[in-house]
Structure formats: C-alpha cells, structure tokens
Design a protein around this motif. Sequence first.
Motif, PDB file in Angstrom:
ATOM      1  N   SER A 360     -13.200 -90.134 -87.123  1.00  0.00           N
ATOM      2  CA  SER A 360     -13.122 -88.712 -86.762  1.00  0.00           C
ATOM      3  C   SER A 360     -14.476 -88.153 -86.352  1.00  0.00           C
ATOM      4  N   LEU A 361     -15.552 -88.714 -86.919  1.00  0.00           N
ATOM      5  CA  LEU A 361     -16.901 -88.249 -86.588  1.00  0.00           C
ATOM      6  C   LEU A 361     -17.449 -88.911 -85.333  1.00  0.00           C
ATOM      7  N   GLY A 362     -16.689 -89.808 -84.729  1.00  0.00           N
ATOM      8  CA  GLY A 362     -17.104 -90.436 -83.477  1.00  0.00           C
ATOM      9  C   GLY A 362     -17.888 -91.723 -83.639  1.00  0.00           C
ATOM     10  N   ASP A 363     -18.041 -92.211 -84.862  1.00  0.00           N
ATOM     11  CA  ASP A 363     -18.775 -93.456 -85.106  1.00  0.00           C
ATOM     12  C   ASP A 363     -17.781 -94.613 -85.082  1.00  0.00           C
ATOM     13  N   ILE A 364     -17.426 -95.065 -83.872  1.00  0.00           N
ATOM     14  CA  ILE A 364     -16.401 -96.088 -83.723  1.00  0.00           C
ATOM     15  C   ILE A 364     -16.886 -97.430 -84.267  1.00  0.00           C
ATOM     16  N   GLY A 365     -18.167 -97.754 -84.041  1.00  0.00           N
ATOM     17  CA  GLY A 365     -18.705 -99.002 -84.561  1.00  0.00           C
ATOM     18  C   GLY A 365     -18.685 -99.045 -86.078  1.00  0.00           C
ATOM     19  N   GLY A 366     -19.093 -97.940 -86.702  1.00  0.00           N
ATOM     20  CA  GLY A 366     -19.074 -97.870 -88.160  1.00  0.00           C
ATOM     21  C   GLY A 366     -17.667 -97.934 -88.706  1.00  0.00           C
ATOM     22  N   ALA A 367     -16.728 -97.299 -88.008  1.00  0.00           N
ATOM     23  CA  ALA A 367     -15.338 -97.321 -88.446  1.00  0.00           C
ATOM     24  C   ALA A 367     -14.772 -98.734 -88.378  1.00  0.00           C
ATOM     25  N   SER A 368     -15.073 -99.457 -87.303  1.00  0.00           N
ATOM     26  CA  SER A 368     -14.585-100.825 -87.154  1.00  0.00           C
ATOM     27  C   SER A 368     -15.161-101.731 -88.238  1.00  0.00           C
ATOM     28  N   LYS A 369     -16.429-101.549 -88.555  1.00  0.00           N
ATOM     29  CA  LYS A 369     -17.054-102.338 -89.608  1.00  0.00           C
ATOM     30  C   LYS A 369     -16.390-102.058 -90.960  1.00  0.00           C
ATOM     31  N   ALA A 370     -16.079-100.794 -91.217  1.00  0.00           N
ATOM     32  CA  ALA A 370     -15.421-100.436 -92.474  1.00  0.00           C
ATOM     33  C   ALA A 370     -14.028-101.055 -92.564  1.00  0.00           C
ATOM     34  N   LEU A 371     -13.309-101.096 -91.454  1.00  0.00           N
ATOM     35  CA  LEU A 371     -11.987-101.701 -91.457  1.00  0.00           C
ATOM     36  C   LEU A 371     -12.062-103.205 -91.728  1.00  0.00           C
ATOM     37  N   THR A 372     -13.085-103.846 -91.186  1.00  0.00           N
ATOM     38  CA  THR A 372     -13.287-105.268 -91.472  1.00  0.00           C
ATOM     39  C   THR A 372     -13.513-105.475 -92.964  1.00  0.00           C
ATOM     40  N   ALA A 373     -14.323-104.609 -93.561  1.00  0.00           N
ATOM     41  CA  ALA A 373     -14.568-104.697 -95.003  1.00  0.00           C
ATOM     42  C   ALA A 373     -13.292-104.426 -95.787  1.00  0.00           C
ATOM     43  N   SER A 374     -12.490-103.470 -95.322  1.00  0.00           N
ATOM     44  CA  SER A 374     -11.239-103.158 -96.009  1.00  0.00           C
ATOM     45  C   SER A 374     -10.310-104.368 -96.023  1.00  0.00           C
ATOM     46  N   LEU A 375     -10.197-105.038 -94.875  1.00  0.00           N
ATOM     47  CA  LEU A 375      -9.338-106.222 -94.807  1.00  0.00           C
ATOM     48  C   LEU A 375      -9.853-107.328 -95.721  1.00  0.00           C
ATOM     49  N   ALA A 376     -11.167-107.458 -95.809  1.00  0.00           N
ATOM     50  CA  ALA A 376     -11.749-108.505 -96.649  1.00  0.00           C
ATOM     51  C   ALA A 376     -11.456-108.276 -98.127  1.00  0.00           C
ATOM     52  N   HIS A 377     -11.325-107.006 -98.524  1.00  0.00           N
ATOM     53  CA  HIS A 377     -11.093-106.678 -99.933  1.00  0.00           C
ATOM     54  C   HIS A 377      -9.615-106.512-100.273  1.00  0.00           C
ATOM     55  N   ARG A 378      -8.724-106.565 -99.297  1.00  0.00           N
ATOM     56  CA  ARG A 378      -7.303-106.348 -99.566  1.00  0.00           C
ATOM     57  C   ARG A 378      -6.737-107.450-100.437  1.00  0.00           C
ATOM     58  N   SER A 379      -5.955-107.046-101.416  1.00  0.00           N
ATOM     59  CA  SER A 379      -5.224-108.015-102.230  1.00  0.00           C
ATOM     60  C   SER A 379      -4.148-108.673-101.379  1.00  0.00           C
TER      61      SER A 379
END
Length: 456
Positions: A360-379
């Motif tokens: 929402s803040l326009g940081d697409i690169g940061g958002a994509s990195k966070a999603l990668t981390a989210s997938l890595a931590h998913r049960s």
Amino acid sequence: MTDRKGHNERLRALLAEAEWTSAALARAVNIAGAEVGLGLSYDRTSVSHWLSGTQPRRRIPQLVAEAFSRRLGRAITPSAAGFTAPDTETAGADPGAPRDADAVHQLTALVCSDTDPLHRVSLQRSPYEVELPLAPWQPVKPSAAGPTDRTPGIRGTRTSRVGKTEVATVRGAVESFASGLDRHGGGHARSALCAYLADDVVPWLHHSANTQAGRQLRKESAHLVFVLARQYEDCGMQGLAQRYFAGAMRLANEAEDRVTWAMALRALSSQAATLNHRRIALNHGEGALASLPPEAPPAVRSFVTAQLAVVRAMTNDQSGALAALADAERATDQADSEPSPFTAYPRAALEFQRAQTLRSLGDIGGASKALTASLAHRSPDDRRGHALTCAVRVHLLLRAGHVEEAGANWLAFNRAGTGLQSARVNRAGRSLQRAFLPYRSQPTVKALLNTSGSLS
C-alpha cells in the motif's frame, strides 16, 4: 417493487460523487449480491427506475449502500441512498433476540436460526452492515440464574452443572476447528461447528453462572464463535461473519476478557479493510489497540498492531503504518510462542501483513521480500494461508514483469489451493487467471491457463 413518490435525488448525487454510470452501479450491486448468494441481473434500466422513485425489493437497498460504501470509502446507509429501511430487523440484532438481550441469548437466537433449514439460507445472505452496532468494552456480569424449561432456542441435553470439563472441551474444539480452517478452508466443518454451538455450547452457557468457571466458559466460547466468524468470512458470507464477530465481543464482555474483545474488533477491522471500508477499518484497528490491557500477551499485541499497520497504510499514513509495523515486530520478538490459535501469532502471518503494508505504501520490492519470508515460515498444514500468500506474490511478480517466476508461484498456488473449501481462495484463483491473460501467447502461460480451471 413498491413505488415511492418523487425522484431519488440522494441516489443521483451519490452516482455523481462516485463517477458511476447507471450501468456501473448495476454491475456493482450484482457483484455485491453474488457475494451473499443472490443471483442478480440488474442493468441501467433498473437504476433508472430507482432514480425515478421506485423502491427496490428486500435486501437490495442494503446492497446498493454497500456498493457505494466500497466505492467512496465511507459508510453509506440505505437512507443516505434515498431508500427506506431494507428490512424490518434492526441492524445488527440477531433473529429472535431482543435488542437488549444478553450475549448468551443473542448467540442462542443466532445459532438456532443458523442451524434451522427454514432460516439458514436467508441468514447466510445477510449483507454486511456499515453501521452495525457493536458492544463497547464494558464487562457485564452474566445472570446467575439458569434458564427455565421454557427458555426458547436451547437445544441439546440439559446440564445441571458446568465446570472445568466443559471449559476444556470447548478449548479443544477451538483448536480443532481453527486448525481445520487453515488446512481445509472455511467451508470445512462449518455446519458442524454451528451444530456444536447450538447443541452443546449454548446449553452449557445458559447453565453457567458468574463464577470463575462460568467466565472461562464464556471466554472459550467467544474464541469458538470467533473461529466460526472466520469460517463464514472465508466463505464470502460477510454479513453473517460480521454478526458472529460481534457475538464474540459480547461474550468477551461477559467473560470480563478485554484481550478477546480487542482481538474480535481487530478481526472486524481486517474484514472492513478487505471490503475497502477504509475508515471503518481504521477506526476498528485503532480501537482494538487502545483497548488492549497492559498485560496483553506480546503475540496478541503483534496481531493487533500488524493489522493497524495495514489500515494506516491504506489511509496514506506512512509514518503511522511503519511505527505500527515496528511495534508488531518488537512484540513478535518478545512473544513466547505456544501452539494455540489465541496465544500465538505466527511469523508467517506477520510477514504477510508487512507485505500488505509495504504494498500500500508503494514499496513493491519490500512487499515481495516479505511475501517470500511469509512462505518460508508457513506451516505445511496452513494450506489456505500458503495459497493466499502465493496469490498476492503472483500479482506483484507480474507487476514487476517477472512472468516466468509468477508462473511458478501460480503452480504453487494451485498445489496448495486444490481441494480447499474457500471462496476467498477460489476468487484469488479467478483473479490470477485474468492477470495472466495478457501473457497467454507465451507457451508456459498458455499451458497454465489450460490447466488452471480446477479452482475457478
């Protein structure tokens, strides 16, 4: 339809403000109706009738108000759109329960209607209420007297005494149904949870007094109602989900449980944000944080502040969003993770909220990195969360022009989402299909489009 005198100038003014044609409003109402199971086919002619003063049939004024609320980002009521009240029921009042009924009687009326074949379909088509009255945080002591044999709506076997055994039983049900939601989607065992509330939990609540065990039973019951609300939300039944979240808040009041009350308000913030009611989402998010007691577990604080970061970002408050995100991060680092849906906030969930905030803040690169981390931590058991995270990541990758990588994530979405009973995942699948259409000439994308119909 019922004719009314005079033209509907309020509706005309809203159309102008929304910059919608009559046809655009009709399409938005049809979409809102589909979300609650109504197969509508309105067109610009229908809107012309409304503008000339015709009152639509039952439920439609609320759907018109909902469509404008999403478009304009503020609460629009049927009367603000120039219509009379769509229903005789008071907004937010559960069927069969007086407006001033206590939490247990409200819940009794709701779950018994929900399990009644004659009322279930109508109830599940309840629209989202932009002005739903919510019980403020104000601990209310439950009545010490149990029900009489004539108490309406109570099903199951009468129980003479409620204690630790019943509390532990409900706590176990919370963990089981919450796990099922993540693993199988909101449609899995939803009817079973409704029946369990009606047949077992409600009678126990009616026979519990203002004792420590009684308050604990209300707390665990609030958690169970919260899970049912999430199931309905995942199934796209937003109005009924909203009612159950509100029911969880009322039970939390009677349990004198400020933490659960705040968690339910936070969930209402998330629901409003999903429906693009930004101001409502922000108000609920700020209210949830303000109501948290100092002794609230760090995981709960992270749960609340991460959502607040999302809605602050949606309302263009960059500094406030980043501050809330930092608060959520600190709370997560302090949390002592326990395997329980109401005492732990997974890192995967926090990273997903971080991605939504940064997006929402326009940081697409940061958002994509966070999603990668989210997938890595998913049960591995969180198939629903994995699918939805993949779906968001696909859109970001396509936006950045990484079509091949987006295709790989689409495959991951299909693997996680196949077989899930989740309207939200199904909608995400259809959205991905549309997103890939501009690239359908590419052989890899063409093959994906040909094999992706199972989730549509």
